[in-house]
Design a protein around this motif. Sequence first.
Motif, PDB file in Angstrom:
ATOM      1  N   CYS A  82       0.864  -1.106  -0.189  1.00 61.96           N
ATOM      2  CA  CYS A  82       0.009  -0.426   0.268  1.00 61.96           C
ATOM      3  C   CYS A  82       1.331   0.944  -0.103  1.00 61.96           C
ATOM      4  CB  CYS A  82      -1.249  -0.197   1.275  1.00 61.96           C
ATOM      5  SG  CYS A  82      -2.050   1.466   1.523  1.00 61.96           S
ATOM      6  N   PRO A  83       0.849   2.039  -0.864  1.00 63.86           N
ATOM      7  CA  PRO A  83       1.630   3.419  -1.110  1.00 63.86           C
ATOM      8  C   PRO A  83       0.908   4.262   0.641  1.00 63.86           C
ATOM      9  CG  PRO A  83      -0.402   3.289  -2.691  1.00 63.86           C
ATOM     10  CD  PRO A  83       0.093   1.895  -2.052  1.00 63.86           C
ATOM     11  N   ALA A  84       0.620   4.057   0.925  1.00 68.33           N
ATOM     12  CA  ALA A  84       0.206   4.945   2.031  1.00 68.33           C
ATOM     13  C   ALA A  84       0.626   4.370   3.691  1.00 68.33           C
ATOM     14  CB  ALA A  84      -1.282   5.364   2.492  1.00 68.33           C
ATOM     15  N   VAL A  85       1.404   3.666   3.705  1.00 67.67           N
ATOM     16  CA  VAL A  85       2.253   2.892   4.019  1.00 67.67           C
ATOM     17  C   VAL A  85       3.968   2.422   4.327  1.00 67.67           C
ATOM     18  CG1 VAL A  85       2.707   0.416   5.685  1.00 67.67           C
ATOM     19  CG2 VAL A  85      -0.115   0.695   4.792  1.00 67.67           C
ATOM     20  N   ARG A  86       4.502   3.180   4.969  1.00 67.97           N
ATOM     21  CA  ARG A  86       5.408   3.255   5.152  1.00 67.97           C
ATOM     22  C   ARG A  86       6.035   1.856   6.079  1.00 67.97           C
ATOM     23  NH1 ARG A  86      10.259   4.379   8.692  1.00 67.97           N
ATOM     24  NH2 ARG A  86      11.958   6.211   7.344  1.00 67.97           N
ATOM     25  N   ASP A  87       5.786   1.445   7.091  1.00 69.60           N
ATOM     26  CA  ASP A  87       6.380   0.332   7.687  1.00 69.60           C
ATOM     27  C   ASP A  87       5.667  -0.726   8.762  1.00 69.60           C
ATOM     28  OD1 ASP A  87       6.019   1.659   9.353  1.00 69.60           O
ATOM     29  OD2 ASP A  87       8.850   1.944   9.804  1.00 69.60           O
ATOM     30  N   VAL A  88       5.611  -1.921   8.040  1.00 73.04           N
ATOM     31  CA  VAL A  88       5.292  -2.663   9.466  1.00 73.04           C
ATOM     32  C   VAL A  88       5.965  -2.789  10.347  1.00 73.04           C
ATOM     33  CG1 VAL A  88       3.428  -4.713   9.516  1.00 73.04           C
ATOM     34  CG2 VAL A  88       3.379  -3.520   7.484  1.00 73.04           C
ATOM     35  N   ALA A  89       5.179  -2.934  11.529  1.00 76.44           N
ATOM     36  CA  ALA A  89       5.463  -3.756  12.916  1.00 76.44           C
ATOM     37  C   ALA A  89       4.622  -4.553  13.147  1.00 76.44           C
ATOM     38  CB  ALA A  89       5.744  -2.988  14.265  1.00 76.44           C
ATOM     39  N   VAL A  90       5.180  -6.461  13.061  1.00 74.77           N
ATOM     40  CA  VAL A  90       4.183  -7.337  14.042  1.00 74.77           C
ATOM     41  C   VAL A  90       4.990  -7.559  15.251  1.00 74.77           C
ATOM     42  CG1 VAL A  90       4.143  -9.825  13.578  1.00 74.77           C
ATOM     43  CG2 VAL A  90       4.186  -8.196  11.626  1.00 74.77           C
ATOM     44  N   VAL A  91       4.008  -7.748  16.443  1.00 75.72           N
ATOM     45  CA  VAL A  91       4.123  -7.567  17.745  1.00 75.72           C
ATOM     46  C   VAL A  91       3.767  -9.661  17.735  1.00 75.72           C
ATOM     47  CG1 VAL A  91       3.883  -6.978  19.726  1.00 75.72           C
ATOM     48  CG2 VAL A  91       3.350  -5.069  18.190  1.00 75.72           C
ATOM     49  N   THR A  92       4.591 -10.134  18.236  1.00 75.04           N
ATOM     50  CA  THR A  92       5.005 -11.748  18.457  1.00 75.04           C
ATOM     51  C   THR A  92       6.312 -12.078  18.870  1.00 75.04           C
ATOM     52  OG1 THR A  92       4.446 -14.046  17.165  1.00 75.04           O
ATOM     53  CG2 THR A  92       6.050 -12.007  15.907  1.00 75.04           C
ATOM     54  N   ASP A  93       5.917 -13.226  19.799  1.00 75.34           N
ATOM     55  CA  ASP A  93       6.703 -13.966  19.740  1.00 75.34           C
ATOM     56  C   ASP A  93       7.181 -14.761  19.676  1.00 75.34           C
ATOM     57  OD1 ASP A  93       7.938 -11.753  22.223  1.00 75.34           O
ATOM     58  OD2 ASP A  93       6.429 -12.756  23.756  1.00 75.34           O
ATOM     59  N   ASP A  94       6.318 -15.767  18.107  1.00 73.94           N
ATOM     60  CA  ASP A  94       6.256 -16.957  18.101  1.00 73.94           C
ATOM     61  C   ASP A  94       7.790 -16.516  16.671  1.00 73.94           C
ATOM     62  OD1 ASP A  94       6.526 -18.580  14.915  1.00 73.94           O
ATOM     63  OD2 ASP A  94       4.706 -19.647  17.193  1.00 73.94           O
ATOM     64  N   PRO A  95       8.658 -17.293  16.874  1.00 69.83           N
ATOM     65  CA  PRO A  95      10.119 -17.352  16.176  1.00 69.83           C
ATOM     66  C   PRO A  95      10.022 -17.870  15.428  1.00 69.83           C
ATOM     67  CG  PRO A  95      10.377 -18.692  17.654  1.00 69.83           C
ATOM     68  CD  PRO A  95       9.165 -18.287  17.559  1.00 69.83           C
ATOM     69  N   ALA A  96       9.224 -18.366  14.568  1.00 69.85           N
ATOM     70  CA  ALA A  96       9.606 -18.511  13.151  1.00 69.85           C
ATOM     71  C   ALA A  96       7.657 -17.950  12.908  1.00 69.85           C
ATOM     72  CB  ALA A  96       8.330 -20.263  12.956  1.00 69.85           C
ATOM     73  N   ALA A  97       7.010 -17.668  12.515  1.00 66.59           N
ATOM     74  CA  ALA A  97       6.019 -16.605  12.379  1.00 66.59           C
ATOM     75  C   ALA A  97       7.374 -15.337  12.468  1.00 66.59           C
ATOM     76  CB  ALA A  97       5.098 -16.182  13.173  1.00 66.59           C
ATOM     77  N   GLY A  98       8.298 -14.449  13.346  1.00 71.26           N
ATOM     78  CA  GLY A  98       8.404 -13.581  13.157  1.00 71.26           C
ATOM     79  C   GLY A  98       9.601 -13.722  12.286  1.00 71.26           C
ATOM     80  N   ALA A  99      10.303 -15.194  11.911  1.00 70.38           N
ATOM     81  CA  ALA A  99      11.182 -14.753  10.293  1.00 70.38           C
ATOM     82  C   ALA A  99      10.789 -15.005   9.595  1.00 70.38           C
ATOM     83  CB  ALA A  99      12.050 -16.707  10.940  1.00 70.38           C
TER      84      ALA A  99
END
Length: 223
Positions: A60-77
Amino acid sequence: MKTIAAGDAGADAADGWSLVVPLKPLARAKSRLGAAVGAGLRPRLALAFAEDTVAAALTCPAVRDVAVVTDDPAAGAALAALGARIVPDAPGTGLNGALAHGARAVRAVRPGARVAALNADLPALRPAELARVLAVAGQFRRAFLADAAEIGTTFLSAGVGVELEPAFGGASRRRHLSSGAVEIRLVGVDSVRRDVDTGEDLAAAVELGVGPRTAARWVRAAG
């Protein structure tokens, strides 16, 4: 990615939105979906939903960045590989604590950022529809979008210098209204409202057209 001087709120706001996406550990995510898809597929679908959500948001051109809050290592990777910033869920106090923590993490780097919370289970998300929601949200201090059932919330925004004050979970539409957030009423943004908690929700998302990762795990499995 542009470098923005700390404290330059005008530059931060002009540089696009920062989205905060919360994701439970996959072993516990989307528990209500298990009856429809099976225990083995459920965590893989939860990750696919998040991957398609984050990938679409980053386009989306209006989005600069996305921060995902998670403690799951597989999802985080997996989500970091798509370009998301991974923020450990240090508070460990549930969904709203994770969102508030994510917003603080964003503003520790970009103090003047406009921040929005976005559900991780929007596998049909369309970047153009998200851009329309963000354009309206930018007119208000705080704004939100109700889910397809008009009971919960899939999106909540906070302008420059405004606290997010998330109240997600259950009948969150009413709570966000009561907190003073403005409800965004738009037609044609179904993909931003179509979260997935049940088999019926998943069928509706598939009807809209899910992203490639969800399609690979579910559409093919369903035959």
